[in-house]
Design a protein around this motif. Structure first.
Motif, PDB file in Angstrom:
ATOM      1  N   LEU B  51     -16.087 -44.965 -22.554  1.00 56.71           N
ATOM      2  CA  LEU B  51     -15.208 -45.376 -23.653  1.00 56.71           C
ATOM      3  C   LEU B  51     -14.395 -44.173 -24.105  1.00 56.71           C
ATOM      4  O   LEU B  51     -14.950 -43.100 -24.354  1.00 56.71           O
ATOM      5  CB  LEU B  51     -16.023 -45.901 -24.838  1.00 56.71           C
ATOM      6  N   VAL B  52     -13.071 -44.355 -24.183  1.00 54.48           N
ATOM      7  CA  VAL B  52     -12.194 -43.325 -24.723  1.00 54.48           C
ATOM      8  C   VAL B  52     -11.534 -43.926 -25.956  1.00 54.48           C
ATOM      9  O   VAL B  52     -10.829 -44.946 -25.841  1.00 54.48           O
ATOM     10  CB  VAL B  52     -11.130 -42.886 -23.695  1.00 54.48           C
ATOM     11  N   ASN B  53     -11.819 -43.346 -27.082  1.00 53.68           N
ATOM     12  CA  ASN B  53     -11.367 -43.898 -28.369  1.00 53.68           C
ATOM     13  C   ASN B  53     -11.720 -45.387 -28.478  1.00 53.68           C
ATOM     14  O   ASN B  53     -10.920 -46.208 -28.907  1.00 53.68           O
ATOM     15  CB  ASN B  53      -9.863 -43.684 -28.550  1.00 53.68           C
ATOM     16  N   GLY B  54     -12.927 -45.699 -28.038  1.00 50.42           N
ATOM     17  CA  GLY B  54     -13.464 -47.056 -28.194  1.00 50.42           C
ATOM     18  C   GLY B  54     -13.040 -48.051 -27.135  1.00 50.42           C
ATOM     19  O   GLY B  54     -13.523 -49.173 -27.122  1.00 50.42           O
ATOM     20  N   LYS B  55     -12.124 -47.642 -26.246  1.00 55.22           N
ATOM     21  CA  LYS B  55     -11.679 -48.563 -25.196  1.00 55.22           C
ATOM     22  C   LYS B  55     -12.259 -48.122 -23.845  1.00 55.22           C
ATOM     23  O   LYS B  55     -12.322 -46.921 -23.562  1.00 55.22           O
ATOM     24  CB  LYS B  55     -10.151 -48.553 -25.102  1.00 55.22           C
ATOM     25  N   SER B  56     -12.612 -49.114 -23.012  1.00 50.79           N
ATOM     26  CA  SER B  56     -13.195 -48.729 -21.721  1.00 50.79           C
ATOM     27  C   SER B  56     -12.110 -48.140 -20.823  1.00 50.79           C
ATOM     28  O   SER B  56     -10.959 -48.591 -20.828  1.00 50.79           O
ATOM     29  CB  SER B  56     -13.866 -49.927 -21.046  1.00 50.79           C
ATOM     30  N   ALA B  57     -12.490 -47.118 -20.093  1.00 51.42           N
ATOM     31  CA  ALA B  57     -11.549 -46.450 -19.187  1.00 51.42           C
ATOM     32  C   ALA B  57     -12.321 -45.908 -17.997  1.00 51.42           C
ATOM     33  O   ALA B  57     -13.473 -45.500 -18.131  1.00 51.42           O
ATOM     34  CB  ALA B  57     -10.854 -45.296 -19.903  1.00 51.42           C
ATOM     35  N   LYS B  58     -11.674 -45.945 -16.829  1.00 49.71           N
ATOM     36  CA  LYS B  58     -12.296 -45.345 -15.646  1.00 49.71           C
ATOM     37  C   LYS B  58     -12.031 -43.848 -15.710  1.00 49.71           C
ATOM     38  O   LYS B  58     -10.875 -43.414 -15.620  1.00 49.71           O
ATOM     39  CB  LYS B  58     -11.725 -45.983 -14.376  1.00 49.71           C
ATOM     40  N   SER B  59     -13.099 -43.072 -15.860  1.00 55.32           N
ATOM     41  CA  SER B  59     -12.915 -41.639 -16.112  1.00 55.32           C
ATOM     42  C   SER B  59     -12.462 -40.887 -14.872  1.00 55.32           C
ATOM     43  O   SER B  59     -12.169 -39.704 -14.950  1.00 55.32           O
ATOM     44  CB  SER B  59     -14.193 -41.026 -16.685  1.00 55.32           C
ATOM     45  N   CYS B  60     -12.375 -41.574 -13.726  1.00 52.89           N
ATOM     46  CA  CYS B  60     -11.789 -40.927 -12.540  1.00 52.89           C
ATOM     47  C   CYS B  60     -10.277 -41.109 -12.517  1.00 52.89           C
ATOM     48  O   CYS B  60      -9.610 -40.558 -11.649  1.00 52.89           O
ATOM     49  CB  CYS B  60     -12.405 -41.483 -11.257  1.00 52.89           C
ATOM     50  N   THR B  61      -9.738 -41.908 -13.451  1.00 54.58           N
ATOM     51  CA  THR B  61      -8.283 -42.090 -13.475  1.00 54.58           C
ATOM     52  C   THR B  61      -7.634 -41.214 -14.534  1.00 54.58           C
ATOM     53  O   THR B  61      -6.423 -41.229 -14.698  1.00 54.58           O
ATOM     54  CB  THR B  61      -7.891 -43.549 -13.779  1.00 54.58           C
ATOM     55  N   LEU B  62      -8.469 -40.487 -15.274  1.00 56.85           N
ATOM     56  CA  LEU B  62      -7.941 -39.635 -16.339  1.00 56.85           C
ATOM     57  C   LEU B  62      -8.205 -38.176 -16.000  1.00 56.85           C
ATOM     58  O   LEU B  62      -9.258 -37.838 -15.463  1.00 56.85           O
ATOM     59  CB  LEU B  62      -8.653 -39.953 -17.662  1.00 56.85           C
ATOM     60  N   LEU B  63      -7.251 -37.337 -16.351  1.00 57.85           N
ATOM     61  CA  LEU B  63      -7.494 -35.907 -16.267  1.00 57.85           C
ATOM     62  C   LEU B  63      -8.228 -35.484 -17.531  1.00 57.85           C
ATOM     63  O   LEU B  63      -8.052 -36.093 -18.600  1.00 57.85           O
ATOM     64  CB  LEU B  63      -6.164 -35.153 -16.171  1.00 57.85           C
ATOM     65  N   ALA B  64      -9.009 -34.453 -17.414  1.00 54.19           N
ATOM     66  CA  ALA B  64      -9.720 -33.955 -18.593  1.00 54.19           C
ATOM     67  C   ALA B  64      -8.720 -33.600 -19.695  1.00 54.19           C
ATOM     68  O   ALA B  64      -8.969 -33.858 -20.881  1.00 54.19           O
ATOM     69  CB  ALA B  64     -10.554 -32.739 -18.213  1.00 54.19           C
ATOM     70  N   VAL B  65      -7.574 -33.049 -19.307  1.00 50.45           N
ATOM     71  CA  VAL B  65      -6.592 -32.637 -20.333  1.00 50.45           C
ATOM     72  C   VAL B  65      -6.044 -33.845 -21.096  1.00 50.45           C
ATOM     73  O   VAL B  65      -5.629 -33.713 -22.247  1.00 50.45           O
ATOM     74  CB  VAL B  65      -5.408 -31.829 -19.738  1.00 50.45           C
ATOM     75  N   GLN B  66      -6.072 -35.010 -20.466  1.00 52.36           N
ATOM     76  CA  GLN B  66      -5.600 -36.214 -21.168  1.00 52.36           C
ATOM     77  C   GLN B  66      -6.568 -36.651 -22.257  1.00 52.36           C
ATOM     78  O   GLN B  66      -6.220 -37.441 -23.115  1.00 52.36           O
ATOM     79  CB  GLN B  66      -5.414 -37.375 -20.166  1.00 52.36           C
TER      80      GLN B  66
END
Lengths: 816, 159
Positions: B51-66
């Motif tokens: 969860l990113v800010n409460g919404k589900s997200a695939k953490s392989c599609t995000l850069l850490a900096v995002q």
């Protein structure tokens, strides 16, 4: 035996919740990629983009100068590391051609993905980056992709040292096959193709090698199903003293056969650990795994039955071409042989012929994938039963009942010479038909046919049998399998009343910890929660043959039962001594020995475990401690069976198919944990439906894998799969005292023909009698078009097609 | 290297990351939160869902900096006071997992699914979890688990 088996059962047979779950649910599990060792380096492999090419040279200089890179090796650089090539443990015939399989290719790359060099660097990204800069000079060669082309005269050879691309021909003939076929009123012959499948355990493979140079010892952690087999085979491949090697399977995220192998990456990481003296880690990327992890199936079957005019079968003849890929991995040649004895299914026959030719091609090697040989056999048998039913004008249920082996509860010999342990095929079919509402669905089908509905309904039947509980070691010897088929279990009763169970099975999702605890809790009367089950570490469980082929319960669970029996036998001697009675005067139930006629005089297993530990007052000749090991070599295989029924709705305008009902009644003998069984059946059916409708590894003519990632190979999600209605019948196995048969692969074996038979049944009015798997909308649509159904244009007004019934309406390259 | 600041499971972290580092590897390798798994390299399998800010997200599609400045929850942050989250409990009780590798992602996706949808049919749940692959269970007990948890999370007694 009876004293243990007859006691009151509390846990066995109950849907006990799994002990394995909490760590998996909270992120506390330790999968291979969750582990790291200080000072650990990362390994990355350079893989051939060509399916067949001579390796002229490998220039590692640029990669060696990349940031963080510690070493770069070509296959030639590592040639001295190997005492032998990677092992094939199942040379199925005396004259089988087994090519040398070096972990890193030395002269030629023989499939796209063959490793040609390896990089060692300080971080994962550095290793991946550097691998991209290794300069390999390839000279591309002609490629053989298709099995029949590979066998043609003058075909390009995958291995120059052999005269052709045929690895072996394996044959079994029983009875007067030619005569039976010549004399038969009806002969049905069909050709089936099993798509090449990619197993797709959701956890990719991975390896960590931890050398201890001072002692010359090595620990290899691997996401594997077979730590024990790995220890033996890797010791041989590397010429490493086996007593210096420990193999550990940590938490393993699914296998389905894909982690039942001795892989180049495991051997290479161990060799690099020996060469460099530092810990190393390799984690497969998914797309890399699509090339470098074994594939399954890829078999062409020419299937024939001979029958009388009523459809009563007299003979069966199957002729297979099985794609080995470019090399023989651990049990590659043996996979079709696991189905070789089952091409008559649950039906009686007098004559039987099975022939399989193993074929080399420039593709990823095939090996065990869930079901391994039995899905192939079952598909051919159940498809041809429907073809026979159509030929003689009978309902698919009727034709099966006509040919069923009658119920039997003692082992009986069948045409192949095998002895089926027990079976009641009518019972599971009756139950399934009832749950399915077979007659109502047939009536609905008729209604839609008469109305010319654009959505036609089809019904598919699959009354399967499989063969598991691998295996009697002597039978394996006769089949030329190199290892045995036994399994080991140890029960250690601690003085505090707790129990440690050590098993040689190596679970990766099946719930052995829970099921093994259930068995021991009942047999020894100890608390379920007080039992610890250890597995998957050759230092802890030195004896084991690991987990595959639905063998763990029917061999490993039975070994555990016998170990418990030994514990009870020793405990009885101690209890009799302490209670000052003869052993015959003791009754044993629920973990307690009590004196007949004086039930207040009793001793429990934990009490005796304490006495055995103090050793203050043991009978003459009794060793201290209460710990027993049993190694069980099964006297026979087990033969799970069942009936799966599927109703498929086919949109004749678009080719879209939709499973509207799926019923499964499986018979795996006695149930230890019905909840775990249910989960195994669900997952098995899902993988079978995936094969039937969605998945296929597609290569182009150059041997390049087109379905090269998870985004274009269709592993179905929840949205693509239906709800299954399942139940069981229980026909106890006669092979073992627990009466268990095995359930891990049943769903995958049973379901593909149920789905395909249903799809074809829906389209029967159009004269369609064959579509190859996967029966994708594209293929179904093409079949309708080719049959001249033209319902697309007629908007359903015309549902009778050409009706020629001539068969194959395959759309090549479909499946995505 | 870039400096990022984010909150993970209620704990604030300041870290230096390579611009190309994926969020999933930042969580796994720098914060040692290895419950979030990696199952593919094409953002297909969903094993890495968080969860990113409460919404589900695939953490392989995000850069850490995002994820700089974000509030992140992983499977390790779901239980509270030693009590499993209703979804974790339901997956256990309904046998919604076998090998368990897809499970953290499946559960995190389900947290979002339940939070953003009122009464769901089994079909709704199946569609809602389309981005998460499981190879063991055939999904049936996953759907059952999510139904069970949704019922519990919505009942007034569970507040």
């Amino acid at each position: 035996m009876a004293q243990v088996a007859d006691q009151a059962q509390k846990f066995v047979g109950g849907g006990i919740l799994r002990k394995e779950d909490p760590e998996l649910l909270t992120g506390a599990a330790r999968f291979i990629d969750d582990m790291s060792i200080p000072g650990m380096l990362w390994v990355s492999f350079v893989r051939s983009p060509f399916a067949h090419a001579t390796i002229n040279s490998v220039d590692t200089s640029r990669a060696a100068s990349m940031p963080g890179v510690r070493a770069v090796y070509s296959g030639a650089d590592l040639a001295d590391e190997w005492a032998d090539g990677l092992p094939c443990a199942w040379p199925v015939t005396e004259d089988i051609k087994t090519p040398k399989h070096w972990p890193i290719a030395q002269d030629k790359a023989r499939f796209a993905g063959d490793a040609v060099a390896v990089v060692v660097a300080e971080t994962r990204p550095q290793a991946l980056d550097a691998a991209e800069t290794v300069d390999v000079d390839y000279e591309p060669l002609d490629v053989v992709v298709d099995m029949e082309a590979a066998l043609a005269d003058g075909a390009t050879k995958v291995h120059d040292e052999f005269e052709n691309n045929s690895s072996y021909v394996w044959n079994l003939d029983v009875g007067e096959v030619e005569q039976v076929f010549n004399d038969a009123a009806v002969v049905v012959k069909e050709r089936y193709y099993h798509p090449r499948l990619i197993p797709n355990a959701i956890e990719p493979r991975g390896v960590i090698c931890q050398p201890n140079p001072a002692q010359g010892e090595y620990t290899l952690y691997s996401a594997t199903q077979i730590p024990h087999i790995l220890k033996v085979t890797l010791a041989l491949t590397l010429g490493l003293p086996e007593q210096k090697l420990r193999v550990v399977a940590p938490d393993v995220g699914g296998g389905f056969g894909s982690k039942l192998n001795v892989y180049a990456e495991e051997a290479t990481c161990l060799a690099l650990g020996r060469k460099l003296g530092v810990p190393l880690k390799w984690i497969e990327t998914r797309s890399e795994g699509y090339l470098a992890t074994i594939h399954g199936r890829d078999v062409i079957q020419d299937m024939e039955v001979a029958a009388d005019e009523n459809g009563k079968i007299a003979g069966v003849r199957a002729n297979l071409l099985a794609d080995m890929g470019a090399y023989l991995q651990l049990v590659t040649p043996g996979i079709p042989i696991l189905g070789a004895f089952l091409y008559h299914g649950v039906y009686d026959a007098q004559a039987y012929s099975f022939t399989c030719t193993g074929v080399f091609t420039n593709k990823t090697p095939t090996d065990a994938y869930r079901g391994a040989g039995r899905p192939e056999a079952t598909y051919a048998v159940e498809r041809i039963m429907d073809a026979l039913a159509r030929r003689v004008g009978k309902d698919p249920v009727e034709i099966r009942r006509l040919n069923f082996l009658a119920p039997f509860d003692e082992a009986r010999e069948v045409v192949t010479g095998l002895s089926f342990d027990s079976g009641n095929y009518d019972a599971s079919l009756d139950k399934a038909l009832d749950m399915f509402g077979y007659d109502d669905l047939r009536a609905e089908q008729q209604r839609r046919r008469e109305a010319g509905d654009t959505k036609q309904l089809g019904i598919g039947v699959s009354t399967y049998i499989e063969m598991c509980g691998l295996a009697p070691s002597q039978v394996l010897a006769s089949l030329r399998y190199v290892a045995g088929g036994w399994e080991a279990a140890t029960i250690r009763c601690h003085p505090t009343g707790k129990v440690t169970v050590i098993t040689g099975t190596s679970p990766h999702g099946q719930g052995h910890v829970t099921a093994w605890s259930q068995i021991v809790a009942d047999e020894l009367g100890v608390d379920f929660e007080d039992i610890e089950v250890l597995h998957g570490d050759t230092a802890i469980s030195p004896l084991g043959m690991d987990s595959y082929g639905s063998r763990s319960l029917s061999v490993g669970g039975v070994a555990l039962h016998y170990a418990a029996e030994k514990v009870v036998t020793k405990a009885r001697t101690i209890a009799a001594h302490e209670l000052e009675v003869s052993e015959e005067d003791l009754e044993y139930s629920g973990g307690t020995f009590s004196v007949k006629g004086a039930p207040d005089k009793s001793k429990t297993i934990p009490e005796i475990a304490f006495s055995a530990w103090t050793a203050h007052n043991l009978p003459e000749g009794t060793e201290p401690g209460l710990e027993e090991t049993h190694v069980f070599d099964p006297p026979n295989f087990t033969f799970p069976s069942g009936a799966h029924l599927c109703a498929v709705e086919v949109d004749t305008e678009t080719g879209m198919t939709n499973i509207v009902k799926y019923v499964a009644v499986d018979d795996c003998g006695k149930a230890i944990n019905p909840t775990i069984i249910e989960g195994q059946v669900h997952g098995g059916i899902a993988q079978g439906i995936a094969e039937a409708m969605y998945e296929e590894a597609v290569y182009d003519e150059n041997g390049v894998l087109m379905t090269s990632s998870m985004s274009n190979y269709r592993v179905p999600s929840a949205a693509e799969l239906p709800t299954f209605e399942i139940d069981r019948t229980e026909t106890p196995s006669t092979t073992n005292p627990l009466g268990v048969k095995g359930i891990g692969e049943a769903g995958t074996i049973a379901s593909p023909p149920a789905v395909v038979n249903a799809t074809i049944d829906a389209l029967a009015p159009l004269g369609i009698d064959h579509i190859d798997m996967p029966v994708s909308p594209e293929r179904v649509w093409a079949a309708i078009k080719n049959a001249g159904g033209s319902t697309v244009d007629a908007r359903g007004a015309e549902t009778t097609g050409a009706g020629s019934g001539t068969g194959s309406a395959d759309a090549p390259g479909g499946g995505t | 290297m870039r400096r990022i600041s984010l909150t993970v499971n209620g704990v604030k972290h300041d870290a230096m990351v390579e611009p190309r580092q994926l969020l999933v590897y930042f969580l796994r390798e720098q914060l040692a939160l290895t419950g979030t798994n990696v199952g593919c390299d094409t953002s297909t399998c969903g094993a890495c869902t968080i969860l990113v800010n409460g919404k589900s997200a695939k953490s392989c599609t995000l850069l850490a900096v995002q994820a700089d400045g974000a509030e992140v929850t992983t499977i390790e942050g779901l239980a509270s006071n030693g009590e499993m989250h209703p979804l974790q409990k339901a997956f256990h009780e309904s046998h919604g997992l076998q090998c368990g590798y897809c499970t953290p992602g499946m559960i995190m996706a389900s947290v979002d699914l339940i939070a953003n949808n009122d009464a769901m049919s089994d079909e709704d749940i199946r569609m809602g979890l389309e981005g998460n692959l499981c190879r063991c269970t055939g999904y049936q007990n996953i759907v059952k688990s999510v139904q069970q948890a949704a019922g519990e999370m919505r009942s007034p007694a569970s507040t």
